[in-house]
Motif scaffolding. Structure first.
Motif, PDB file in Angstrom:
ATOM      1  N   PHE A 237       0.829  -1.214   0.000  1.00  0.00           N
ATOM      2  CA  PHE A 237       0.000   0.000   0.000  1.00  0.00           C
ATOM      3  C   PHE A 237       0.860   1.259   0.000  1.00  0.00           C
ATOM      4  CE2 PHE A 237      -2.770   3.237   1.846  1.00  0.00           C
ATOM      5  CZ  PHE A 237      -3.981   2.998   1.215  1.00  0.00           C
ATOM      6  N   HIS A 247      -4.933   7.993  -1.260  1.00  0.00           N
ATOM      7  CA  HIS A 247      -5.569   7.613   0.010  1.00  0.00           C
ATOM      8  C   HIS A 247      -4.615   8.024   1.130  1.00  0.00           C
ATOM      9  CE1 HIS A 247      -8.840   5.511  -1.980  1.00  0.00           C
ATOM     10  NE2 HIS A 247      -7.941   4.989  -2.800  1.00  0.00           N
ATOM     11  N   HIS A 258      -9.985  12.237  -8.566  1.00  0.00           N
ATOM     12  CA  HIS A 258      -9.095  11.508  -9.473  1.00  0.00           C
ATOM     13  C   HIS A 258      -9.898  10.563 -10.349  1.00  0.00           C
ATOM     14  CE1 HIS A 258      -5.459  12.815  -7.365  1.00  0.00           C
ATOM     15  NE2 HIS A 258      -6.154  12.660  -6.256  1.00  0.00           N
ATOM     16  N   ILE A 260      -9.672   6.851 -11.740  1.00  0.00           N
ATOM     17  CA  ILE A 260      -8.958   5.569 -11.663  1.00  0.00           C
ATOM     18  C   ILE A 260      -9.468   4.594 -12.734  1.00  0.00           C
ATOM     19  CG2 ILE A 260      -8.418   5.833  -9.203  1.00  0.00           C
ATOM     20  CD1 ILE A 260     -10.645   3.595  -8.750  1.00  0.00           C
ATOM     21  N   PRO A 325     -12.351   8.155  -1.925  1.00  0.00           N
ATOM     22  CA  PRO A 325     -13.036   7.799  -0.680  1.00  0.00           C
ATOM     23  C   PRO A 325     -12.040   7.439   0.420  1.00  0.00           C
ATOM     24  CG  PRO A 325     -13.238   6.023  -2.311  1.00  0.00           C
ATOM     25  CD  PRO A 325     -12.452   7.128  -2.958  1.00  0.00           C
ATOM     26  N   LEU A 330     -14.394  -0.340   5.730  1.00  0.00           N
ATOM     27  CA  LEU A 330     -14.946  -0.736   4.427  1.00  0.00           C
ATOM     28  C   LEU A 330     -15.703  -2.069   4.450  1.00  0.00           C
ATOM     29  CD1 LEU A 330     -12.162   0.186   1.827  1.00  0.00           C
ATOM     30  CD2 LEU A 330     -14.295   1.391   2.308  1.00  0.00           C
ATOM     31  N   THR A 337     -17.032   1.993  -4.996  1.00  0.00           N
ATOM     32  CA  THR A 337     -16.855   3.065  -5.999  1.00  0.00           C
ATOM     33  C   THR A 337     -18.177   3.777  -6.323  1.00  0.00           C
ATOM     34  OG1 THR A 337     -17.034   1.756  -8.033  1.00  0.00           O
ATOM     35  CG2 THR A 337     -14.827   1.947  -7.031  1.00  0.00           C
ATOM     36  N   VAL A 348     -11.974  -4.613  -6.078  1.00  0.00           N
ATOM     37  CA  VAL A 348     -11.343  -3.290  -6.171  1.00  0.00           C
ATOM     38  C   VAL A 348      -9.840  -3.451  -6.398  1.00  0.00           C
ATOM     39  CG1 VAL A 348     -10.882  -1.084  -5.023  1.00  0.00           C
ATOM     40  CG2 VAL A 348     -13.069  -2.243  -4.631  1.00  0.00           C
ATOM     41  N   LEU A 368      -0.942   6.257 -11.548  1.00  0.00           N
ATOM     42  CA  LEU A 368      -1.391   4.867 -11.555  1.00  0.00           C
ATOM     43  C   LEU A 368      -0.746   4.090 -12.690  1.00  0.00           C
ATOM     44  CD1 LEU A 368      -5.219   5.444 -11.096  1.00  0.00           C
ATOM     45  CD2 LEU A 368      -3.754   4.258  -9.467  1.00  0.00           C
ATOM     46  N   LEU A 371      -0.745  -2.888 -11.539  1.00  0.00           N
ATOM     47  CA  LEU A 371       0.219  -3.416 -10.566  1.00  0.00           C
ATOM     48  C   LEU A 371       0.593  -4.868 -10.832  1.00  0.00           C
ATOM     49  CD1 LEU A 371      -1.240  -1.808  -7.336  1.00  0.00           C
ATOM     50  CD2 LEU A 371       0.834  -1.151  -8.559  1.00  0.00           C
ATOM     51  N   LEU A 381      -3.231  -7.274   0.180  1.00  0.00           N
ATOM     52  CA  LEU A 381      -3.769  -5.908   0.153  1.00  0.00           C
ATOM     53  C   LEU A 381      -5.171  -5.875   0.753  1.00  0.00           C
ATOM     54  CD1 LEU A 381      -2.881  -3.922  -3.105  1.00  0.00           C
ATOM     55  CD2 LEU A 381      -2.827  -3.103  -0.757  1.00  0.00           C
TER      56      LEU A 381
END
Ligand code: HEC
Ligand code: HEC
Length: 402
Positions: A237, A247, A258, A260, A325, A330, A337, A348, A368, A371, A381
């Motif tokens: 992260f 974030h 933003h 994404i 957000p 969560l 989203t 996500v 971005l 990944l 994650l």
């Protein structure tokens, strides 16, 4: 920013002595820059702050009234919908639906309502510049509660005790405003009372906060109680994932907008332009901070809360941008989203893993890149995101992989 120096610090990392008796143990797995970022996600909870634009902010009577109003369906046109119909406290103040359903079907996912006192813009598109104007909007919105000032004022006047207490405050209203409580003044005060209550909703401390504080004081024993998958996820992260750029901070949001690469087509032939629409909404909103209902006495420079409203500029790149957000709590707020199109946290993270760069605007592109995470990294994650939640995680703890 941190990106430039990060490779240098990675190169230096092996020089940090690994000492089992000092902070070296777990901390040694992170670069200096990563440790600084981890510490910047706290401390938690934040010190309470008052909203200078809302004279009911922090007022115990207003907070109690605001809570009552939040659960009161009498503020809707058909007498059946309250704020809580969509913002259910048992679901982290969301409804569990991809897109909200009020008097009509909404284009957007219901946002959770924790930690809002730290925010500057409200709504996925930032169409409101204060928590109180964001609380008036759903009452009037034909998609949500569809009421008008007269309905709300009548409801407030019915609540005798509440209306009396409010009337006392209305007496001290600023020069230039009418002394009598007009319907519109009562509508605005209803929004301000609700906002005063919403400001008190703060996410509880999470396992991550225990870890972060232990890292700050070099308490290796407590750091070791943080589950290993979450620890590996945290490393992704703040490191390779670059997630903390957006974030950011204790609430895990920079409060900015933003892209994404999520879809903005609502249905065939109709798009939701996100921030672009938000700025237009703001400019047309009679309850924005540059209007007459802002309670802040004149102030100079950044102390003036309406400064950001006066200086916001509509740009083409705002098309398809959404508010970042926060990431606390969560587990209760799926789906995710602005359009609720990602059902789980795994979905996500999978989105960030397989990102389609062609779908991004300039801003996202810089921050971005796909990944290409392994299945295990995705699990890690997710385990990290779940550790931002006070509710117990179902992720198995402490396996030795590392
Ligand atoms: C029909 C469902 C529904 C109802 C009823 C509803 N909301 Fe919402 N709420 C939403 C949706 C959807 C959003 C996102 C709106 C957007 O992006 O424009 C939202 C966003 C918000 C936000 C912004 C949160 C943030 O993080 O920016 C606040 C504050 C809020 N609602 C408060 C309220 C209050 C107070 C009430 C009652 C007066 C209420 N809502 C009634 C669905 C609802
Ligand atoms: C360029 C800024 C940016 C970066 C970098 C970023 N995010 Fe996000 N994130 C956002 C925005 C904006 C949204 C909302 C998008 C939307 O609604 O379409 C979002 C949404 C989310 C959500 C959904 C939350 C909810 O309540 O719906 C999660 C979870 C999340 N991001 C996690 C991450 C993780 C993990 C990373 C790193 C791999 C990351 N983000 C990197 C900006 C960013």
């Amino acid at each position: 920013m941190l990106r430039g120096i990060a490779p240098l610090l990675v190169a230096l990392a092996p020089l940090v002595p690994v000492n089992e008796h000092a902070a070296g143990g777990i901390a040694a797995g992170f670069t200096e820059a990563e440790i600084a970022t981890i510490l910047s996600h706290g401390p938690w909870p934040p010190a309470p702050r008052r909203d200078p634009t809302n004279r009911l902010s922090g007022d115990p009577d207003a907070i109690a009234l605001g809570r009552e109003l939040f659960f009161d369906p009498g503020l809707s046109r058909d007498g059946r919908i309250s704020c809580a119909s969509c913002h259910d406290p048992a679901k982290g103040f969301t409804d569990g639906l991809p897109r909200a359903i009020g008097l009509e079907r909404h284009d957007r996912n219901t946002q959770g309502l924790h930690d809002l006192a730290l925010q500057r813009w409200f709504g996925w598109d930032g169409g409101a510049d204060s928590l109180w104007s964001a609380s008036i909007r759903p009452i009037l919105s034909p998609l949500e509660m569809g009421a008008d000032a007269a309905t709300v004022a009548a409801r407030l006047r019915e609540r005798l005790g509440a209306a009396e207490r409010l009337a006392e405050r209305l007496a001290d209203r600023q020069a230039g405003r009418e002394a009598a409580a007009t319907d519109e003044a009562l509508l605005v005060d209803a929004g301000k009372a609700i906002a005063a209550w919403l400001e008190t909703l703060v996410s509880p401390r999470s396992p991550f906060d225990e870890f972060r504080d232990a890292l700050a004081r070099g308490d290796e024993a407590t750091m070791r109680t943080y589950p290993a998958p979450a620890l590996r996820g945290l490393k992704l992260f703040v490191g390779r994932g670059n997630c903390s750029v957006c974030h950011a901070g204790p609430a895990f949001t920079n409060g900015e907008f933003h892209d994404i690469g999520r879809p903005f087509l609502v249905e065939r032939g109709r798009v939701d332009p996100g921030r672009h629409a938000g700025i237009r909404r703001l400019q047309a909103d009679p309850y924005r901070l540059t209007g007459r209902w802002n309670d802040q006495p004149p102030a100079e420079g950044p102390a003036d809360a309406s400064l950001r409203t006066r200086t916001v500029v509509l740009q083409h790149r705002n098309w398809g941008e959404w508010k970042t957000p926060g990431l606390r709590g969560l587990r209760a707020t799926a789906p995710y989203t602005h359009d609720g199109s990602l059902a789980t946290l795994r979905d996500v993270v999978g989105h960030y893993s397989e990102l389609n760069l062609d779908r991004l605007h300039a801003d996202g592109e810089a921050l971005l890149r796909p990944l290409k995470l392994s299945d295990e990294e995705i699990d890690d994650l997710v385990a990290f995101l779940e550790s931002l939640d006070a509710r117990r995680s179902e992720t198995p703890r402490g396996d030795a992989r590392k």
